[in-house]
Design a protein around this motif. Structure first.
Motif, PDB file in Angstrom:
ATOM      1  N   LYS A   1     -31.880   2.586 -70.357  1.00  0.00           N
ATOM      2  CA  LYS A   1     -32.516   1.241 -70.784  1.00  0.00           C
ATOM      3  C   LYS A   1     -33.734   1.600 -71.776  1.00  0.00           C
ATOM      4  O   LYS A   1     -33.948   0.863 -72.810  1.00  0.00           O
ATOM      5  N   VAL A   2     -34.443   2.584 -71.418  1.00  0.00           N
ATOM      6  CA  VAL A   2     -35.423   2.985 -72.426  1.00  0.00           C
ATOM      7  C   VAL A   2     -35.030   3.411 -73.770  1.00  0.00           C
ATOM      8  O   VAL A   2     -35.632   2.868 -74.812  1.00  0.00           O
TER       9      VAL A   2
ATOM     10  N   LEU B   1     -41.965   4.143 -84.950  1.00  0.00           N
ATOM     11  CA  LEU B   1     -41.582   3.131 -84.033  1.00  0.00           C
ATOM     12  C   LEU B   1     -43.119   2.496 -83.485  1.00  0.00           C
ATOM     13  O   LEU B   1     -43.132   1.233 -82.812  1.00  0.00           O
ATOM     14  N   GLY B   2     -44.240   3.313 -83.610  1.00  0.00           N
ATOM     15  CA  GLY B   2     -45.369   2.886 -83.320  1.00  0.00           C
ATOM     16  C   GLY B   2     -45.905   1.247 -83.805  1.00  0.00           C
ATOM     17  O   GLY B   2     -46.480   0.762 -83.122  1.00  0.00           O
TER      18      GLY B   2
ATOM     19  N   ILE C   1     -42.772 -10.096 -75.114  1.00  0.00           N
ATOM     20  CA  ILE C   1     -41.162  -9.634 -75.205  1.00  0.00           C
ATOM     21  C   ILE C   1     -40.983  -8.570 -74.311  1.00  0.00           C
ATOM     22  O   ILE C   1     -40.028  -8.354 -73.430  1.00  0.00           O
ATOM     23  N   THR C   2     -41.919  -7.283 -74.607  1.00  0.00           N
ATOM     24  CA  THR C   2     -41.595  -5.831 -73.822  1.00  0.00           C
ATOM     25  C   THR C   2     -42.018  -6.288 -72.240  1.00  0.00           C
ATOM     26  O   THR C   2     -41.197  -5.635 -71.507  1.00  0.00           O
ATOM     27  N   VAL C   3     -42.991  -6.908 -72.008  1.00  0.00           N
ATOM     28  CA  VAL C   3     -43.253  -6.942 -70.709  1.00  0.00           C
ATOM     29  C   VAL C   3     -42.302  -7.604 -69.951  1.00  0.00           C
ATOM     30  O   VAL C   3     -41.877  -7.201 -68.841  1.00  0.00           O
ATOM     31  N   ALA C   4     -41.813  -8.871 -70.256  1.00  0.00           N
ATOM     32  CA  ALA C   4     -40.737  -9.738 -69.550  1.00  0.00           C
ATOM     33  C   ALA C   4     -39.536  -8.843 -69.364  1.00  0.00           C
ATOM     34  O   ALA C   4     -38.795  -8.654 -68.343  1.00  0.00           O
ATOM     35  N   TRP C   5     -39.070  -8.212 -70.483  1.00  0.00           N
ATOM     36  CA  TRP C   5     -37.965  -7.302 -70.608  1.00  0.00           C
ATOM     37  C   TRP C   5     -38.157  -6.291 -69.456  1.00  0.00           C
ATOM     38  O   TRP C   5     -37.150  -5.988 -68.784  1.00  0.00           O
ATOM     39  N   ALA C   6     -39.385  -5.498 -69.502  1.00  0.00           N
ATOM     40  CA  ALA C   6     -39.459  -4.515 -68.439  1.00  0.00           C
ATOM     41  C   ALA C   6     -39.349  -5.073 -67.126  1.00  0.00           C
ATOM     42  O   ALA C   6     -38.672  -4.478 -66.041  1.00  0.00           O
TER      43      ALA C   6
ATOM     44  N   LEU D   1     -42.536   2.322 -72.024  1.00  0.00           N
ATOM     45  CA  LEU D   1     -42.505   1.598 -73.146  1.00  0.00           C
ATOM     46  C   LEU D   1     -43.808   1.760 -73.644  1.00  0.00           C
ATOM     47  O   LEU D   1     -43.726   1.838 -75.070  1.00  0.00           O
ATOM     48  N   PHE D   2     -44.821   1.582 -73.038  1.00  0.00           N
ATOM     49  CA  PHE D   2     -45.956   1.125 -73.816  1.00  0.00           C
ATOM     50  C   PHE D   2     -47.310   2.274 -73.231  1.00  0.00           C
ATOM     51  O   PHE D   2     -47.092   2.741 -71.951  1.00  0.00           O
ATOM     52  N   ALA D   3     -47.712   3.124 -73.996  1.00  0.00           N
ATOM     53  CA  ALA D   3     -48.841   4.064 -73.831  1.00  0.00           C
ATOM     54  C   ALA D   3     -50.012   3.285 -73.019  1.00  0.00           C
ATOM     55  O   ALA D   3     -49.903   2.065 -73.263  1.00  0.00           O
ATOM     56  N   LYS D   4     -50.826   4.075 -72.436  1.00  0.00           N
ATOM     57  CA  LYS D   4     -51.901   3.222 -71.977  1.00  0.00           C
ATOM     58  C   LYS D   4     -52.613   2.543 -72.903  1.00  0.00           C
ATOM     59  O   LYS D   4     -53.282   1.638 -72.546  1.00  0.00           O
TER      60      LYS D   4
END
Length: 724
Positions: free
Chosen positions: A494-495, A676-677, A688-693, A703-706
């Motif tokens: 998935k990643v 990609l950054g 979008i990323t948070v909901a998908w995760a 998916l997201f660095a700190k």
């Protein structure tokens, strides 16, 4: 007849879905920042609960909001924490006034780099050492430190440096005649700084800790501001030190001297009631203002391009977060009228007025190809191009309808794309390129960025060409995730699907990069990691066969030979494992003795270390003869624990690790020319990323660095079914 721009009223998104309601409109809260302050006012609590009850939120969401209020009440009753320490969830406010950024503001100003310390190493000119005064030596040192870079092959860099170097000499050491850069030898100065670099690398832990503590003191003083009673992080509180300007791409001012910024160049912005930070002794600020309609703390102009620089709040601050949220909400609102806008510009492609036709064609390219709008560049700026500033030579046509774009984009990164376009767009470009137009002439000679954005603002308030880029990037990410995600795949797969979706966005936005110098080395390390894992799996298989030989027929898949593992590689790998194991044992022995010394106990003897190293010494003797350790002599799993079930389980875990590493290799190789950054940081709506995760049970830290998780805290509250 000229077609008039039709204003499109942005309709509310689908009211049947709570996920479509922006976070900033879900709940009404007062402007005061802390939960503790919220809890103090019964009227406020009543208003919040009433607003929640009257909203279209689901019972679960109402409960979530009430839980926030309950936590604030509990904090008030129990006296937990100070206002400064409580997290300020600004995104739950109903209306965020964009005109007033703050009510109170205090900070400690900016940190100036230390003054130059002369080293006394001479410049060699025409074969003779020349003693330089500190001001001249400083500039020579900037150049010397760049001797082994590609800038030494850049004639513009060399020309600009030498011109500014001579100006400094005339000002501070007028009797010194240096009129030929080719006669200057900076090697002695380079060697001096090279020695300093080596010395820094070999610093003791105590010295490194001391430097770290000094940096932390500076950060503690200048890296925090008090905004409306809350501590907020400051981003770039350091004034840039003087240096040679490098620039991006083929910048015409590369090599120019960036002079030192003094307090007299800096304007401070601070609250009227706050204490103005003191400038360094003997200096004064250029001015002090109290403008609460701007979000910067200090400003000045750098000396090369005369660009205005600002000290701003950090990426994870509330003001920057509010700016990000407004940006993505504006892009999200575009979906309500983008179809109407597209119908209009497609119709305008055939307009009789050439200016309208050019505007429609440019808008088509910006929308379909996510091109930057592009501004006109001066002679002292790098020749980079966007849509509106395309020239005759940047666009070519290939029948039947392929448009070939080839131009230097942002940071002088080449944009090349051969793409089929609408037939009318193809015809229009051919018309725009008709003689007498030639190389150097603008393609859209009746259009500029200002005119385009003014037109777009009439279609939707706040709409600009940049909003289209953000909209198309976020929309692409969401659609690609839907297409590429297999809900039944592993987290690692998935990643990889997420990275491929994000790469589609990066390609759309032309976020290209050169292949890193370390790419091949990194890939080889990953290949070595896979071989090491395969070797470990092979050793477990050998032990399994030794315990239960019948399994070779029952489970032949467990005993497939590892084709990449040659005997020579296995021997080298065992020697490396032995070396690491020896270091580990010796370090443990030293630590045990240090602990014993602290407790005033008898120290371990060398014979104790010898006993601990016995197996390693025996293995090293075997390896020295070119023989690999046998399973009976050195089993990978201790005999007392080794059972067929345990060994098979261990092999399965290694197989999974191999798969993950191989996916990492695929990702790294696929992304070697794509950054990609940038899309994650600036163009993809983080919700979008948070909901998908959440929907796919993927840990967000994969998916997201700190830094991104801190920057986008406001996006973390969305539900798994949220859509852009």
């Amino acid at each position: 007849m000229k077609r008039k721009a039709s204003a499109v009223k942005v309709e509310a998104t689908d009211s049947s879905s709570e996920s479509d309601v922006p976070l900033a409109k879900k709940i009404k809260k007062p402007a005061t920042p802390s939960k503790k302050a919220v809890a103090k006012s019964p009227a406020t609590k009543t208003a919040i609960k009433k607003e929640t009850a009257n909203s279209k939120a689901t019972p679960a969401k109402k409960a979530k909001v009430n839980k926030e209020v309950a936590k604030a009440e509990a904090a008030q009753e129990e006296g937990e924490g100070d206002v400064d320490e409580q997290e300020y969830k600004w995104w739950l406010e109903q209306n965020m006034d964009n005109s007033v950024k703050w009510k109170t503001l205090s900070h400690n100003g900016v940190f100036f780099p230390p003054e130059y310390e002369p080293h006394g190493v001479p410049l060699v000119y025409n074969g003779k050492p020349v003693k330089l005064v500190p001001a001249v030596e400083e500039v020579a040192s900037y150049f010397a430190q760049m001797l082994q870079t590609d800038y030494m092959n850049n004639p513009t860099f060399l020309k600009n440096f030498f011109r500014d170097f001579q100006a400094v000499i005339r000002e501070h050491q007028p009797n010194l005649l240096i009129d030929d850069l080719s006669k200057c030898n900076f090697q002695r100065i380079f060697d001096h700084f090279d020695r300093l670099r080596e010395r820094k690398k070999s610093m003791s832990k105590q010295e490194r800790d001391k430097l770290k503590a000094e940096k932390q003191l500076i950060k503690d003083r200048y890296g925090v501001a008090i905004l409306d009673g809350r501590k907020e992080n400051v981003g770039n509180y350091n004034i840039e030190p003087p240096a040679l300007f490098r620039g991006r791409g083929e910048h015409p001012r590369t090599g120019c001297l960036k002079r030192r910024i003094r307090p007299e160049d800096v304007t401070i912005n601070i609250g009227k009631e706050a204490e103005v930070p003191a400038p360094p002794p003997g200096h004064q600020w250029k001015s002090v203002i109290h403008d609460n309609t701007v979000a910067w703390l200090a400003t000045w102009k750098e000396t090369v391009n005369d660009n205005t620089k600002y000290v701003l709040f950090a990426a994870n601050s509330s003001l920057k977060g509010q700016s990000d949220l407004r940006k993505f909400e504006k892009a999200r609102n575009l979906r309500g009228c983008v179809d109407k806008i597209r119908r209009d510009y497609m119709a305008d492609l055939k307009d009789k007025v050439m200016a309208t036709r050019q505007r429609a064609t440019a808008l088509y390219l910006i929308d379909k190809l996510a091109l930057r709008a592009g501004n006109e560049k001066g002679e002292d700026e790098a020749d980079t191009v966007g849509c509106c500033s395309l020239r005759f030579e940047h666009v070519s046509l290939e029948q039947p309808n392929t448009l070939v774009l080839d131009f230097p984009g942002k940071d002088s990164v080449r944009y090349y794309n051969a793409v089929p376009v609408d037939e009318q767009v193809f015809k229009n470009i051919r018309i725009f390129k008709r003689p007498p137009k030639a190389v150097g002439d603008p393609l859209f000679d009746r259009l500029n960025t200002t005119q385009l954005n003014k037109h777009l603002n009439q279609l939707m308030p706040g709409l600009s060409a940049k909003v289209f880029r953000t909209f198309n990037a976020s929309h692409t990410l969401q659609e690609q995730l839907k297409e590429k995600t297999d809900p039944n795949s592993s987290v690692a797969e998935k990643v990889q699907a997420y990275n491929r979706a994000n790469r589609a966005v990066a390609e759309l936005c032309n976020h290209q990069r050169a292949v890193g110098k370390a790419h091949d080395t990194q890939m080889e390390k990953l290949r070595e990691k896979v071989r090491a894992q395969q070797y470990q799996r092979q050793r477990y298989a050998q032990q399994l066969a030794d315990i239960d030989p019948k399994l070779k027929k029952k489970r032949p898949e467990l005993f497939k030979p590892e084709e990449e593992l040659t005997e020579a590689w296995c021997l080298d790998h065992e020697q490396e494992l032995s070396r690491k194991e020896r270091e580990k044992v010796e370090a443990k022995f030293a630590k045990d003795n240090a602990d014993r010394a602290e407790k005033k106990e008898a120290l371990l003897k060398k014979s104790d270390l010898k006993d601990r190293l016995a197996d390693i010494v025996a293995k090293d003797k075997l390896l020295a003869k070119g023989k690999l350790p046998t399973i009976k002599q050195f089993p990978p799993m201790r005999p007392g624990l080794a059972t067929p079930e345990r060994l098979i389980a261990a092999m399965d875990k290694i197989t999974e690790r191999i798969k993950v590493t191989q996916l990492q290799m695929e990702d790294k190789d696929e992304n070697k020319t794509i950054a990609l950054g940038t899309s994650k940081l600036n163009y993809n709506d983080p919700r979008i990323t948070v909901a998908w995760a959440k929907a796919n049970d993927v840990p967000l830290e994969k998916l997201f660095a700190k830094t991104l998780r801190d920057k986008f805290k406001w996006a973390m509250d969305v539900d798994a079914d949220w859509e852009f």
